[in-house]
Write a protein that holds these residues in place. Structure first.
Motif, short mmCIF file in Angstrom:
data_model
loop_
_atom_site.label_atom_id
_atom_site.label_comp_id
_atom_site.label_asym_id
_atom_site.label_seq_id
_atom_site.Cartn_x
_atom_site.Cartn_y
_atom_site.Cartn_z
N ASN A 31 -3.03 -6.05 -16.49
CA ASN A 31 -4.45 -5.93 -16.14
C ASN A 31 -4.58 -5.42 -14.71
OD1 ASN A 31 -5.02 -8.77 -18.11
ND2 ASN A 31 -6.13 -6.87 -18.42
N TYR A 32 -5.40 -4.39 -14.53
CA TYR A 32 -5.61 -3.84 -13.19
C TYR A 32 -7.03 -4.14 -12.73
CZ TYR A 32 -8.05 -0.03 -15.60
OH TYR A 32 -8.93 0.70 -16.38
N ARG A 49 -9.40 -3.16 -19.16
CA ARG A 49 -8.75 -2.74 -17.92
C ARG A 49 -7.24 -3.02 -18.00
NH1 ARG A 49 -12.65 -1.58 -14.11
NH2 ARG A 49 -11.25 -1.82 -12.33
N LEU A 50 -6.61 -2.39 -19.00
CA LEU A 50 -5.18 -2.57 -19.24
C LEU A 50 -4.42 -1.30 -18.91
CD1 LEU A 50 -5.52 -4.50 -22.59
CD2 LEU A 50 -4.22 -5.35 -20.64
N PRO A 100 -1.53 -9.27 -13.39
CA PRO A 100 -1.27 -10.14 -14.56
C PRO A 100 -0.64 -9.28 -15.64
CG PRO A 100 -3.51 -10.43 -13.73
CD PRO A 100 -2.95 -9.23 -13.03
N CYS A 101 0.49 -9.71 -16.23
CA CYS A 101 1.18 -8.82 -17.16
C CYS A 101 1.93 -9.61 -18.22
CB CYS A 101 2.15 -7.91 -16.41
SG CYS A 101 3.59 -8.78 -15.73
N ALA A 102 2.36 -8.90 -19.26
CA ALA A 102 3.18 -9.47 -20.33
C ALA A 102 4.00 -8.34 -20.92
CB ALA A 102 2.32 -10.14 -21.39
N MET A 156 -2.07 6.15 -19.03
CA MET A 156 -3.37 6.18 -18.37
C MET A 156 -4.04 4.81 -18.51
SD MET A 156 -3.57 9.30 -17.27
CE MET A 156 -5.30 9.70 -16.99
N PRO A 157 -4.78 4.35 -17.51
CA PRO A 157 -5.47 3.07 -17.63
C PRO A 157 -6.45 3.07 -18.79
CG PRO A 157 -5.43 3.80 -15.35
CD PRO A 157 -4.95 4.94 -16.17
N ALA A 158 -6.48 1.96 -19.52
CA ALA A 158 -7.41 1.79 -20.64
C ALA A 158 -8.50 0.82 -20.22
CB ALA A 158 -6.67 1.27 -21.86
#
Length: 516
Positions: free
Chosen positions: A232-233, A180-181, A216-218, A270-272
Protein backbone atom coordinates in the motif's frame (compact mmCIF):
# COMPACT_ATOMS: atom_id res chain seq x y z
CA UNK A 1 0.12 -30.84 35.27
CA UNK A 2 -2.71 -29.31 37.28
CA UNK A 3 -1.13 -26.86 39.74
CA UNK A 4 -2.68 -25.99 43.11
CA UNK A 5 -1.52 -23.20 45.46
CA UNK A 6 -2.46 -23.34 49.16
CA UNK A 7 -2.24 -20.14 51.26
CA UNK A 8 -2.79 -19.80 55.02
CA UNK A 9 -0.85 -17.96 57.71
CA UNK A 10 -1.24 -21.03 59.94
CA UNK A 11 1.48 -23.52 59.04
CA UNK A 12 -0.51 -26.51 60.33
CA UNK A 13 -3.33 -25.80 57.87
CA UNK A 14 -1.08 -25.67 54.81
CA UNK A 15 1.06 -28.63 55.84
CA UNK A 16 -1.99 -30.63 56.94
CA UNK A 17 -3.72 -30.19 53.57
CA UNK A 18 -0.48 -30.94 51.72
CA UNK A 19 0.00 -34.26 53.55
CA UNK A 20 -3.53 -35.49 54.21
CA UNK A 21 -4.48 -35.99 50.55
CA UNK A 22 -2.55 -38.12 48.03
CA UNK A 23 -2.05 -35.32 45.53
CA UNK A 24 0.47 -37.33 43.51
CA UNK A 25 -2.14 -39.99 42.81
CA UNK A 26 -4.49 -37.25 41.63
CA UNK A 27 -1.70 -35.86 39.39
CA UNK A 28 -1.86 -32.51 41.17
CA UNK A 29 1.23 -30.42 41.92
CA UNK A 30 0.85 -28.54 45.26
CA UNK A 31 2.73 -25.40 46.39
CA UNK A 32 2.10 -24.11 49.92
CA UNK A 33 2.68 -20.57 51.25
CA UNK A 34 2.28 -19.06 54.72
CA UNK A 35 1.82 -15.47 53.52
CA UNK A 36 -0.29 -14.01 50.72
CA UNK A 37 2.49 -11.66 49.59
CA UNK A 38 4.91 -14.55 49.00
CA UNK A 39 2.21 -16.49 47.19
CA UNK A 40 1.47 -13.44 45.05
CA UNK A 41 5.10 -13.17 43.90
CA UNK A 42 5.03 -16.83 42.85
CA UNK A 43 1.60 -16.72 41.17
CA UNK A 44 2.44 -13.65 39.12
CA UNK A 45 5.32 -15.53 37.48
CA UNK A 46 3.75 -19.03 37.53
CA UNK A 47 -0.05 -18.71 37.44
CA UNK A 48 -1.56 -21.94 38.82
CA UNK A 49 -4.86 -23.54 37.81
CA UNK A 50 -6.40 -23.19 41.29
CA UNK A 51 -5.72 -21.26 44.52
CA UNK A 52 -7.19 -22.13 47.93
CA UNK A 53 -6.56 -19.21 50.25
CA UNK A 54 -7.51 -18.15 53.73
CA UNK A 55 -9.37 -14.82 53.94
CA UNK A 56 -8.06 -13.29 57.15
CA UNK A 57 -4.27 -13.01 57.06
CA UNK A 58 -1.86 -10.27 58.17
CA UNK A 59 -0.28 -7.83 55.65
CA UNK A 60 -2.43 -9.02 52.72
CA UNK A 61 -5.85 -10.60 53.11
CA UNK A 62 -7.26 -13.31 50.91
CA UNK A 63 -9.61 -10.78 49.33
CA UNK A 64 -6.77 -8.40 48.50
CA UNK A 65 -4.76 -11.30 47.09
CA UNK A 66 -7.67 -12.41 44.91
CA UNK A 67 -8.31 -8.92 43.58
CA UNK A 68 -4.63 -8.34 42.68
CA UNK A 69 -4.13 -11.79 41.14
CA UNK A 70 -7.25 -11.74 38.98
CA UNK A 71 -6.37 -8.27 37.68
CA UNK A 72 -3.33 -9.87 35.99
CA UNK A 73 -4.38 -13.52 35.62
CA UNK A 74 -8.19 -13.62 35.44
CA UNK A 75 -8.10 -17.25 34.31
CA UNK A 76 -6.86 -18.48 37.72
CA UNK A 77 -9.65 -20.04 39.78
CA UNK A 78 -9.82 -19.05 43.49
CA UNK A 79 -11.46 -20.80 46.46
CA UNK A 80 -11.74 -18.92 49.78
CA UNK A 81 -11.03 -20.71 53.05
CA UNK A 82 -12.56 -19.08 56.16
CA UNK A 83 -13.89 -19.69 59.60
CA UNK A 84 -16.03 -16.56 59.50
CA UNK A 85 -19.65 -16.63 58.46
CA UNK A 86 -19.82 -13.10 57.14
CA UNK A 87 -22.07 -11.98 54.28
CA UNK A 88 -19.66 -9.13 53.46
CA UNK A 89 -16.98 -11.65 52.47
CA UNK A 90 -19.42 -13.65 50.38
CA UNK A 91 -20.66 -10.59 48.53
CA UNK A 92 -17.12 -9.35 47.82
CA UNK A 93 -16.03 -12.85 46.77
CA UNK A 94 -18.86 -13.11 44.25
CA UNK A 95 -17.86 -9.75 42.77
CA UNK A 96 -14.25 -10.96 42.41
CA UNK A 97 -15.31 -14.18 40.72
CA UNK A 98 -14.45 -16.59 43.55
CA UNK A 99 -15.32 -20.19 42.67
CA UNK A 100 -16.31 -21.55 46.08
CA UNK A 101 -16.03 -21.16 49.85
CA UNK A 102 -14.63 -23.81 52.18
CA UNK A 103 -15.28 -23.51 55.90
CA UNK A 104 -12.86 -24.27 58.69
CA UNK A 105 -12.32 -26.81 60.07
CA UNK A 106 -11.67 -28.22 56.61
CA UNK A 107 -13.47 -31.35 55.40
CA UNK A 108 -10.80 -33.30 53.47
CA UNK A 109 -13.33 -35.16 51.34
CA UNK A 110 -14.89 -31.85 50.38
CA UNK A 111 -11.48 -30.42 49.43
CA UNK A 112 -10.55 -33.50 47.41
CA UNK A 113 -13.90 -33.52 45.62
CA UNK A 114 -13.64 -29.81 44.80
CA UNK A 115 -10.10 -30.11 43.43
CA UNK A 116 -11.05 -33.19 41.38
CA UNK A 117 -13.95 -31.28 39.83
CA UNK A 118 -11.76 -28.26 39.07
CA UNK A 119 -9.07 -30.51 37.56
CA UNK A 120 -11.61 -32.17 35.26
CA UNK A 121 -12.77 -28.75 34.03
CA UNK A 122 -9.17 -27.61 33.59
CA UNK A 123 -8.28 -30.71 31.53
CA UNK A 124 -11.31 -30.15 29.32
CA UNK A 125 -10.28 -26.53 28.77
CA UNK A 126 -6.68 -27.60 28.05
CA UNK A 127 -7.88 -30.08 25.44
CA UNK A 128 -9.99 -27.39 23.83
CA UNK A 129 -7.06 -24.94 23.83
CA UNK A 130 -4.79 -27.56 22.26
CA UNK A 131 -7.42 -28.21 19.62
CA UNK A 132 -7.67 -24.49 18.86
CA UNK A 133 -3.86 -24.16 18.72
CA UNK A 134 -3.67 -27.13 16.33
CA UNK A 135 -6.42 -25.70 14.14
CA UNK A 136 -4.71 -22.31 14.15
CA UNK A 137 -1.40 -23.94 13.21
CA UNK A 138 -3.07 -25.83 10.34
CA UNK A 139 -4.65 -22.59 9.19
CA UNK A 140 -1.33 -20.76 9.29
CA UNK A 141 0.40 -23.57 7.40
CA UNK A 142 -2.31 -23.49 4.77
CA UNK A 143 -2.21 -19.73 4.22
CA UNK A 144 0.59 -19.73 1.59
CA UNK A 145 -1.29 -22.29 -0.51
CA UNK A 146 -4.57 -20.42 -0.03
CA UNK A 147 -2.98 -17.14 -1.15
CA UNK A 148 -1.31 -18.73 -4.18
CA UNK A 149 -4.58 -20.36 -5.25
CA UNK A 150 -6.42 -17.08 -4.81
CA UNK A 151 -3.90 -15.30 -7.02
CA UNK A 152 -4.22 -17.96 -9.69
CA UNK A 153 -8.04 -17.91 -9.66
CA UNK A 154 -8.40 -14.14 -9.38
CA UNK A 155 -6.37 -13.51 -12.53
CA UNK A 156 -9.09 -15.04 -14.71
CA UNK A 157 -12.06 -13.72 -12.74
CA UNK A 158 -13.97 -10.49 -13.16
CA UNK A 159 -12.16 -7.37 -11.86
CA UNK A 160 -12.76 -7.27 -8.09
CA UNK A 161 -14.69 -4.55 -6.33
CA UNK A 162 -13.10 -2.83 -3.37
CA UNK A 163 -15.42 -4.68 -0.99
CA UNK A 164 -14.67 -8.06 -2.56
CA UNK A 165 -10.92 -7.48 -2.53
CA UNK A 166 -10.95 -6.28 1.07
CA UNK A 167 -12.88 -9.39 2.09
CA UNK A 168 -10.37 -11.60 0.24
CA UNK A 169 -7.44 -9.89 1.95
CA UNK A 170 -9.03 -10.37 5.38
CA UNK A 171 -9.77 -14.04 4.67
CA UNK A 172 -6.12 -14.64 3.74
CA UNK A 173 -4.80 -12.65 6.72
CA UNK A 174 -3.12 -10.10 4.45
CA UNK A 175 -2.52 -6.75 6.24
CA UNK A 176 -3.50 -4.69 3.18
CA UNK A 177 -6.09 -2.16 2.14
CA UNK A 178 -7.91 -2.86 -1.13
CA UNK A 179 -6.86 0.38 -2.82
CA UNK A 180 -3.66 2.31 -3.62
CA UNK A 181 -1.70 -0.91 -4.21
CA UNK A 182 1.71 -1.23 -5.87
CA UNK A 183 2.70 -4.69 -7.19
CA UNK A 184 6.26 -6.02 -7.43
CA UNK A 185 6.78 -9.23 -9.44
CA UNK A 186 9.94 -11.12 -8.46
CA UNK A 187 11.68 -14.11 -10.01
CA UNK A 188 14.45 -15.65 -7.91
CA UNK A 189 17.53 -16.59 -9.87
CA UNK A 190 17.92 -20.14 -8.63
CA UNK A 191 21.55 -20.67 -9.50
CA UNK A 192 22.84 -23.87 -7.92
CA UNK A 193 20.20 -24.06 -5.15
CA UNK A 194 17.70 -26.86 -5.66
CA UNK A 195 15.24 -26.37 -2.82
CA UNK A 196 12.98 -23.69 -4.24
CA UNK A 197 10.49 -23.59 -1.33
CA UNK A 198 13.14 -22.76 1.27
CA UNK A 199 14.84 -20.34 -1.08
CA UNK A 200 11.58 -18.50 -1.79
CA UNK A 201 10.68 -18.43 1.92
CA UNK A 202 14.04 -16.90 2.85
CA UNK A 203 13.81 -14.26 0.11
CA UNK A 204 10.23 -13.45 1.12
CA UNK A 205 11.17 -12.86 4.77
CA UNK A 206 13.96 -10.45 3.88
CA UNK A 207 11.74 -8.60 1.40
CA UNK A 208 8.80 -8.15 3.76
CA UNK A 209 11.13 -6.82 6.44
CA UNK A 210 12.79 -4.25 4.15
CA UNK A 211 9.73 -3.14 2.18
CA UNK A 212 7.55 -3.32 5.30
CA UNK A 213 9.65 -0.59 6.89
CA UNK A 214 8.40 1.80 4.18
CA UNK A 215 5.09 0.33 2.96
CA UNK A 216 2.46 -1.98 4.51
CA UNK A 217 3.05 -5.10 2.40
CA UNK A 218 2.52 -8.84 1.95
CA UNK A 219 4.06 -11.50 -0.30
CA UNK A 220 2.31 -14.27 -2.23
CA UNK A 221 4.05 -17.23 -3.87
CA UNK A 222 3.29 -17.05 -7.60
CA UNK A 223 5.38 -20.09 -8.62
CA UNK A 224 8.34 -22.19 -7.53
CA UNK A 225 10.76 -19.29 -7.92
CA UNK A 226 8.31 -16.40 -8.22
CA UNK A 227 6.87 -13.99 -5.68
CA UNK A 228 4.32 -11.22 -5.89
CA UNK A 229 4.67 -8.44 -3.33
CA UNK A 230 1.69 -6.11 -2.83
CA UNK A 231 2.30 -2.85 -0.99
CA UNK A 232 0.00 0.00 0.00
CA UNK A 233 1.36 3.41 -0.98
CA UNK A 234 0.38 6.87 0.28
CA UNK A 235 2.00 9.41 -2.03
CA UNK A 236 -0.06 10.78 -4.90
CA UNK A 237 3.13 11.15 -6.97
CA UNK A 238 3.72 8.21 -9.35
CA UNK A 239 7.40 9.11 -9.65
CA UNK A 240 7.95 9.38 -5.89
CA UNK A 241 6.14 6.10 -5.18
CA UNK A 242 8.04 4.16 -7.85
CA UNK A 243 11.41 5.63 -6.88
CA UNK A 244 10.88 4.81 -3.22
CA UNK A 245 9.89 1.23 -4.08
CA UNK A 246 12.90 0.85 -6.38
CA UNK A 247 15.20 1.81 -3.51
CA UNK A 248 13.52 -0.79 -1.27
CA UNK A 249 13.70 -3.56 -3.88
CA UNK A 250 17.35 -2.86 -4.68
CA UNK A 251 18.17 -2.96 -0.95
CA UNK A 252 16.25 -6.26 -0.77
CA UNK A 253 18.17 -7.68 -3.74
CA UNK A 254 21.52 -6.66 -2.23
CA UNK A 255 20.59 -8.19 1.15
CA UNK A 256 19.71 -11.49 -0.55
CA UNK A 257 23.04 -11.45 -2.36
CA UNK A 258 24.92 -10.85 0.88
CA UNK A 259 23.00 -13.22 3.15
CA UNK A 260 21.74 -15.94 0.81
CA UNK A 261 24.25 -15.73 -2.05
CA UNK A 262 21.50 -15.42 -4.64
CA UNK A 263 19.80 -12.64 -6.55
CA UNK A 264 16.49 -11.97 -8.22
CA UNK A 265 14.92 -9.96 -11.00
CA UNK A 266 12.02 -7.65 -10.15
CA UNK A 267 9.41 -5.79 -12.15
CA UNK A 268 7.66 -2.89 -10.41
CA UNK A 269 4.17 -2.38 -11.77
CA UNK A 270 2.14 0.79 -12.15
CA UNK A 271 0.30 1.88 -8.98
CA UNK A 272 -3.29 0.63 -8.80
CA UNK A 273 -5.35 3.37 -7.19
CA UNK A 274 -8.55 1.27 -7.33
CA UNK A 275 -9.25 -2.42 -6.77
CA UNK A 276 -10.22 -3.07 -10.40
CA UNK A 277 -6.82 -1.78 -11.56
CA UNK A 278 -4.86 -4.31 -9.46
CA UNK A 279 -4.62 -7.29 -11.80
CA UNK A 280 -3.71 -5.27 -14.90
CA UNK A 281 -0.98 -3.68 -12.74
CA UNK A 282 0.24 -7.13 -11.66
CA UNK A 283 0.33 -8.29 -15.29
CA UNK A 284 2.35 -5.19 -16.16
CA UNK A 285 4.84 -5.90 -13.37
CA UNK A 286 5.30 -9.47 -14.60
CA UNK A 287 5.66 -8.34 -18.19
CA UNK A 288 8.39 -5.83 -17.38
CA UNK A 289 10.16 -8.42 -15.21
CA UNK A 290 10.50 -10.63 -18.30
CA UNK A 291 12.81 -8.01 -19.81
CA UNK A 292 15.60 -9.76 -17.93
CA UNK A 293 15.73 -11.80 -21.13
CA UNK A 294 17.60 -8.82 -22.62
CA UNK A 295 18.99 -7.07 -19.52
CA UNK A 296 20.16 -10.09 -17.51
CA UNK A 297 19.45 -11.45 -14.05
CA UNK A 298 19.38 -9.14 -11.06
CA UNK A 299 17.65 -6.24 -12.81
CA UNK A 300 15.09 -4.06 -11.01
CA UNK A 301 12.78 -2.66 -13.68
CA UNK A 302 9.91 -0.17 -13.28
CA UNK A 303 6.96 -0.44 -15.66
CA UNK A 304 6.83 3.34 -16.00
CA UNK A 305 10.19 3.21 -17.86
CA UNK A 306 9.06 0.64 -20.42
CA UNK A 307 5.72 0.78 -22.17
CA UNK A 308 6.60 0.36 -25.85
CA UNK A 309 6.32 -3.20 -27.22
CA UNK A 310 7.14 -4.29 -30.75
CA UNK A 311 6.02 -7.47 -32.50
CA UNK A 312 8.61 -10.23 -32.83
CA UNK A 313 10.68 -9.72 -35.99
CA UNK A 314 9.68 -12.32 -38.62
CA UNK A 315 13.24 -12.26 -39.98
CA UNK A 316 14.46 -14.50 -37.14
CA UNK A 317 13.30 -17.77 -38.77
CA UNK A 318 15.72 -17.12 -41.62
CA UNK A 319 18.62 -17.23 -39.16
CA UNK A 320 17.18 -20.36 -37.61
CA UNK A 321 17.13 -22.08 -41.00
CA UNK A 322 20.87 -21.50 -41.33
CA UNK A 323 21.47 -23.30 -38.02
CA UNK A 324 19.30 -26.26 -39.00
CA UNK A 325 20.87 -26.54 -42.42
CA UNK A 326 24.40 -26.58 -40.98
CA UNK A 327 23.37 -29.07 -38.28
CA UNK A 328 21.73 -31.53 -40.70
CA UNK A 329 24.70 -31.28 -43.06
CA UNK A 330 26.99 -31.92 -40.07
CA UNK A 331 28.83 -28.67 -40.79
CA UNK A 332 29.46 -28.06 -37.10
CA UNK A 333 31.80 -25.12 -37.60
CA UNK A 334 29.06 -23.34 -39.56
CA UNK A 335 26.52 -24.37 -36.90
CA UNK A 336 28.45 -22.52 -34.20
CA UNK A 337 28.78 -19.42 -36.39
CA UNK A 338 25.07 -19.49 -37.22
CA UNK A 339 24.18 -19.79 -33.54
CA UNK A 340 26.20 -16.66 -32.75
CA UNK A 341 24.42 -14.78 -35.56
CA UNK A 342 21.08 -15.93 -34.14
CA UNK A 343 22.00 -14.80 -30.62
CA UNK A 344 23.04 -11.35 -31.91
CA UNK A 345 19.68 -11.11 -33.69
CA UNK A 346 17.86 -11.95 -30.44
CA UNK A 347 19.79 -9.33 -28.51
CA UNK A 348 18.84 -6.67 -31.05
CA UNK A 349 15.11 -7.28 -30.39
CA UNK A 350 15.14 -5.61 -26.98
CA UNK A 351 11.86 -3.79 -27.63
CA UNK A 352 10.04 -7.01 -28.51
CA UNK A 353 7.58 -8.64 -26.12
CA UNK A 354 9.77 -11.05 -24.10
CA UNK A 355 6.98 -13.61 -23.73
CA UNK A 356 6.39 -13.80 -27.48
CA UNK A 357 10.11 -14.06 -28.09
CA UNK A 358 10.43 -16.86 -25.53
CA UNK A 359 7.68 -18.78 -27.31
CA UNK A 360 9.61 -18.52 -30.56
CA UNK A 361 12.86 -19.54 -28.84
CA UNK A 362 11.25 -22.67 -27.38
CA UNK A 363 9.63 -23.53 -30.69
CA UNK A 364 13.05 -23.42 -32.33
CA UNK A 365 14.55 -25.73 -29.68
CA UNK A 366 11.72 -28.21 -30.28
CA UNK A 367 12.30 -28.01 -34.02
CA UNK A 368 16.00 -28.80 -33.56
CA UNK A 369 14.99 -31.65 -31.24
CA UNK A 370 12.66 -33.24 -33.80
CA UNK A 371 14.59 -32.56 -37.01
CA UNK A 372 17.86 -33.55 -35.33
CA UNK A 373 16.17 -36.79 -34.21
CA UNK A 374 17.13 -36.13 -30.61
CA UNK A 375 14.34 -38.43 -29.38
CA UNK A 376 16.83 -41.29 -29.80
CA UNK A 377 18.88 -39.97 -26.90
CA UNK A 378 16.82 -37.33 -25.05
CA UNK A 379 13.30 -37.12 -23.63
CA UNK A 380 11.42 -34.04 -24.76
CA UNK A 381 10.31 -33.42 -21.15
CA UNK A 382 13.96 -32.91 -20.21
CA UNK A 383 14.33 -30.31 -22.95
CA UNK A 384 11.24 -28.38 -21.82
CA UNK A 385 12.27 -28.61 -18.16
CA UNK A 386 15.67 -27.14 -19.04
CA UNK A 387 14.07 -24.31 -20.99
CA UNK A 388 11.98 -23.46 -17.92
CA UNK A 389 15.24 -22.48 -16.23
CA UNK A 390 16.26 -20.16 -19.08
CA UNK A 391 15.58 -16.50 -18.33
CA UNK A 392 18.27 -14.62 -20.24
CA UNK A 393 19.62 -14.75 -23.79
CA UNK A 394 22.99 -15.90 -22.46
CA UNK A 395 21.31 -18.86 -20.76
CA UNK A 396 19.39 -19.62 -23.95
CA UNK A 397 22.62 -19.59 -25.95
CA UNK A 398 24.11 -22.12 -23.52
CA UNK A 399 21.07 -24.38 -23.79
CA UNK A 400 20.98 -24.16 -27.58
CA UNK A 401 24.66 -25.04 -27.90
CA UNK A 402 24.26 -27.76 -25.28
CA UNK A 403 21.35 -29.33 -27.19
CA UNK A 404 23.29 -29.28 -30.46
CA UNK A 405 26.33 -30.72 -28.70
CA UNK A 406 24.21 -33.41 -27.06
CA UNK A 407 22.63 -34.42 -30.38
CA UNK A 408 25.89 -34.50 -32.28
CA UNK A 409 27.80 -36.19 -29.47
CA UNK A 410 25.11 -38.49 -28.11
CA UNK A 411 27.01 -41.61 -29.06
CA UNK A 412 30.30 -40.20 -27.82
CA UNK A 413 31.55 -42.58 -25.11
CA UNK A 414 33.47 -39.72 -23.53
CA UNK A 415 30.24 -37.90 -22.72
CA UNK A 416 28.73 -40.92 -20.96
CA UNK A 417 31.98 -41.50 -19.10
CA UNK A 418 32.03 -37.87 -17.99
CA UNK A 419 28.50 -38.07 -16.56
CA UNK A 420 29.38 -41.21 -14.59
CA UNK A 421 32.52 -39.49 -13.34
CA UNK A 422 30.46 -36.54 -12.07
CA UNK A 423 28.12 -38.85 -10.14
CA UNK A 424 31.08 -40.63 -8.58
CA UNK A 425 32.69 -37.30 -7.69
CA UNK A 426 29.51 -36.15 -5.89
CA UNK A 427 29.38 -39.43 -3.96
CA UNK A 428 32.96 -39.00 -2.77
CA UNK A 429 33.28 -35.21 -2.43
CA UNK A 430 29.78 -34.10 -1.31
CA UNK A 431 31.32 -31.92 1.44
CA UNK A 432 33.04 -29.68 -1.09
CA UNK A 433 31.54 -26.72 -2.93
CA UNK A 434 30.03 -28.47 -5.95
CA UNK A 435 28.16 -26.74 -8.77
CA UNK A 436 27.07 -27.73 -12.24
CA UNK A 437 29.64 -25.30 -13.62
CA UNK A 438 32.58 -26.72 -11.66
CA UNK A 439 31.60 -30.28 -12.58
CA UNK A 440 31.26 -29.41 -16.27
CA UNK A 441 34.76 -27.94 -16.18
CA UNK A 442 36.07 -31.07 -14.45
CA UNK A 443 34.86 -33.40 -17.23
CA UNK A 444 35.24 -30.91 -20.11
CA UNK A 445 31.53 -30.80 -21.00
CA UNK A 446 29.30 -27.76 -21.31
CA UNK A 447 26.99 -27.19 -18.31
CA UNK A 448 23.92 -27.59 -20.53
CA UNK A 449 25.23 -30.84 -22.01
CA UNK A 450 26.03 -32.20 -18.54
CA UNK A 451 22.61 -31.18 -17.25
CA UNK A 452 20.85 -32.97 -20.13
CA UNK A 453 23.01 -36.05 -19.84
CA UNK A 454 22.79 -36.36 -16.03
CA UNK A 455 18.98 -36.25 -16.05
CA UNK A 456 18.77 -38.73 -18.93
CA UNK A 457 21.28 -41.13 -17.39
CA UNK A 458 20.08 -41.14 -13.76
CA UNK A 459 16.48 -39.84 -14.01
CA UNK A 460 17.16 -37.07 -11.48
CA UNK A 461 18.32 -33.49 -11.82
CA UNK A 462 21.94 -32.71 -10.93
CA UNK A 463 21.05 -30.42 -8.00
CA UNK A 464 18.43 -32.80 -6.63
CA UNK A 465 20.94 -35.65 -6.63
CA UNK A 466 23.54 -33.54 -4.84
CA UNK A 467 20.99 -32.61 -2.15
CA UNK A 468 19.87 -36.23 -1.72
CA UNK A 469 23.46 -37.44 -1.21
CA UNK A 470 24.17 -34.71 1.35
CA UNK A 471 20.99 -35.39 3.34
CA UNK A 472 21.73 -39.14 3.46
CA UNK A 473 25.25 -38.45 4.70
CA UNK A 474 23.89 -36.02 7.30
CA UNK A 475 21.50 -38.70 8.60
CA UNK A 476 24.41 -41.11 8.93
CA UNK A 477 26.62 -38.61 10.76
CA UNK A 478 23.82 -37.63 13.16
CA UNK A 479 23.16 -41.22 14.21
CA UNK A 480 26.65 -42.68 14.09
CA UNK A 481 28.77 -39.85 15.53
CA UNK A 482 28.72 -37.33 18.38
CA UNK A 483 29.10 -34.36 16.03
CA UNK A 484 27.04 -31.25 16.75
CA UNK A 485 24.44 -30.16 14.19
CA UNK A 486 26.58 -27.25 13.00
CA UNK A 487 29.51 -29.64 12.53
CA UNK A 488 27.38 -32.04 10.47
CA UNK A 489 26.15 -29.08 8.44
CA UNK A 490 29.72 -28.17 7.48
CA UNK A 491 30.76 -31.76 6.82
CA UNK A 492 28.02 -32.28 4.21
CA UNK A 493 28.78 -29.09 2.31
CA UNK A 494 26.45 -26.44 3.74
CA UNK A 495 27.64 -23.12 5.16
CA UNK A 496 24.31 -21.89 6.55
CA UNK A 497 23.06 -23.92 9.55
CA UNK A 498 19.51 -22.57 9.30
CA UNK A 499 19.27 -23.44 5.62
CA UNK A 500 20.61 -26.94 6.36
CA UNK A 501 18.14 -27.38 9.25
CA UNK A 502 15.15 -26.34 7.15
CA UNK A 503 16.31 -28.50 4.24
CA UNK A 504 16.82 -31.52 6.50
CA UNK A 505 13.36 -31.13 8.04
CA UNK A 506 11.73 -30.83 4.64
CA UNK A 507 13.36 -34.05 3.39
CA UNK A 508 13.00 -36.12 6.59
CA UNK A 509 10.13 -34.51 8.50
CA UNK A 510 12.41 -34.02 11.52
CA UNK A 511 14.90 -31.48 12.81
CA UNK A 512 18.55 -32.61 12.76
CA UNK A 513 18.77 -32.50 16.57
CA UNK A 514 15.79 -34.89 16.81
CA UNK A 515 17.32 -37.37 14.37
CA UNK A 516 20.06 -38.35 16.83
Amino acid sequence: MFELVLIDDKREVVEGLSRAIDWKAMQVSVHGFFSASEAMAYCMEHPPALVITDICMPVMSGMEFTKSLRAVHPEVRVVLLTGYDDFTYAREGIRLGVVEYLSKPVDLDEVQSLVAKEKACWEEQQAEREKQVAESARYRRGLPTLRSQWLKNARSAQPPTRERLQKDFAGMDLPLQAERLLPVAVRICQGEKSDTDLMRYAVENIGCEIIGAQFPCAAIAAGDTELLVLANYTSSSLLETTYKMMQCVRQWRDACKENLNLTFTAGIGMPAARAEELFPAIAGAERVRERELFLGEGSVLPAMDWQHVEAVDPALPAVQEEILKALLQKRYDRTADAVETYIRALRSRENADPLQLREQMLAFLLRIYHEGRAERCLHVETLIDQFGQVHTIDQYREQLLGLISYITGSRDEGGATGVAEVKHYIDEHYSEEITLKTMSELVHLSPAYLSYAFKEEFDINFNDYLTAVRIEQAKHLLTQTDLKVYEVCAKVGYKDKKYFTDLFKKHTGMLPRDWK
